[in-house]
Design a protein around this motif. Sequence first.
Motif, mmCIF file in Angstrom:
data_model
loop_
_atom_site.group_PDB
_atom_site.id
_atom_site.type_symbol
_atom_site.label_atom_id
_atom_site.label_comp_id
_atom_site.label_asym_id
_atom_site.label_seq_id
_atom_site.Cartn_x
_atom_site.Cartn_y
_atom_site.Cartn_z
ATOM 1 N N GLU A 56 126.178 73.999 5.375
ATOM 2 C CA GLU A 56 126.879 74.664 6.480
ATOM 3 C C GLU A 56 127.119 76.136 6.162
ATOM 4 O OE1 GLU A 56 130.398 72.424 7.268
ATOM 5 O OE2 GLU A 56 129.306 70.759 8.167
ATOM 6 N N GLN A 60 125.669 79.375 8.206
ATOM 7 C CA GLN A 60 126.543 80.396 8.775
ATOM 8 C C GLN A 60 126.247 81.772 8.206
ATOM 9 O OE1 GLN A 60 130.454 78.936 8.016
ATOM 10 N NE2 GLN A 60 130.338 77.329 9.564
ATOM 11 N N LEU A 99 124.126 67.278 16.027
ATOM 12 C CA LEU A 99 124.626 68.403 16.807
ATOM 13 C C LEU A 99 123.748 68.613 18.033
ATOM 14 C CD1 LEU A 99 126.050 68.951 14.039
ATOM 15 C CD2 LEU A 99 125.921 71.359 14.633
ATOM 16 N N SER A 100 124.332 69.167 19.075
ATOM 17 C CA SER A 100 123.570 69.440 20.285
ATOM 18 C C SER A 100 122.673 70.650 20.055
ATOM 19 C CB SER A 100 124.521 69.715 21.454
ATOM 20 O OG SER A 100 125.192 70.944 21.236
ATOM 21 N N GLU A 102 122.489 73.326 21.786
ATOM 22 C CA GLU A 102 123.250 74.567 21.943
ATOM 23 C C GLU A 102 123.995 74.923 20.655
ATOM 24 O OE1 GLU A 102 123.659 71.949 24.145
ATOM 25 O OE2 GLU A 102 122.443 72.730 25.778
ATOM 26 N N GLN A 103 124.596 73.909 20.030
ATOM 27 C CA GLN A 103 125.318 74.152 18.788
ATOM 28 C C GLN A 103 124.370 74.585 17.670
ATOM 29 O OE1 GLN A 103 127.119 70.264 18.534
ATOM 30 N NE2 GLN A 103 129.144 71.074 19.070
ATOM 31 N N LYS A 106 123.386 78.164 18.238
ATOM 32 C CA LYS A 106 124.490 79.070 17.921
ATOM 33 C C LYS A 106 124.656 79.228 16.408
ATOM 34 C CE LYS A 106 129.418 79.759 18.783
ATOM 35 N NZ LYS A 106 130.625 79.197 19.386
ATOM 36 N N GLN A 107 124.620 78.114 15.672
ATOM 37 C CA GLN A 107 124.843 78.176 14.227
ATOM 38 C C GLN A 107 123.667 78.786 13.477
ATOM 39 O OE1 GLN A 107 126.215 74.623 12.353
ATOM 40 N NE2 GLN A 107 128.022 74.457 13.650
#
Length: 130
Positions: A56, A60, A99-100, A102-103, A106-107
């Motif tokens: 993660e 990020q 996770l979707s 979209e997520q 974004k990430q």
Amino acid sequence: MEYLLIGLFTFSIILLLISFVKKDPVKLEEEMEQMTINHMQEMYQIKKKIKILEEELLIQESPLSYAVPKPSTHKPNNTSSPTNEILKSQVLSLYKQGLSLEQIAKQSTLSMDTVITVIEEVSMRGSKHE
């Protein structure tokens, strides 16, 4: 005679108390094994959680400047912005975590089309190997 019976009775009570106080070495060994197994299981779970957290953090911290195309010998895909293997693995990791799209976009700081393309590439490769 009475003193002998009282003495034997007292001696038997003392031996009975000693047997309760004294631990069985086999039982101690089993307890140690169980504690060791529990410790190993906890360490495995902690390492697993650390690996997820590292992934993660890596996701990020990865800006788009890292998305440099990797030279390869196979045909390039039809996306406008090529993605490197690290971003692809991050996208797949997030997708496997549920996770979707979209997520994930974004990430990973990728476009939705690129995320879909990466997932489709992997599913196409997986179906060719089967």
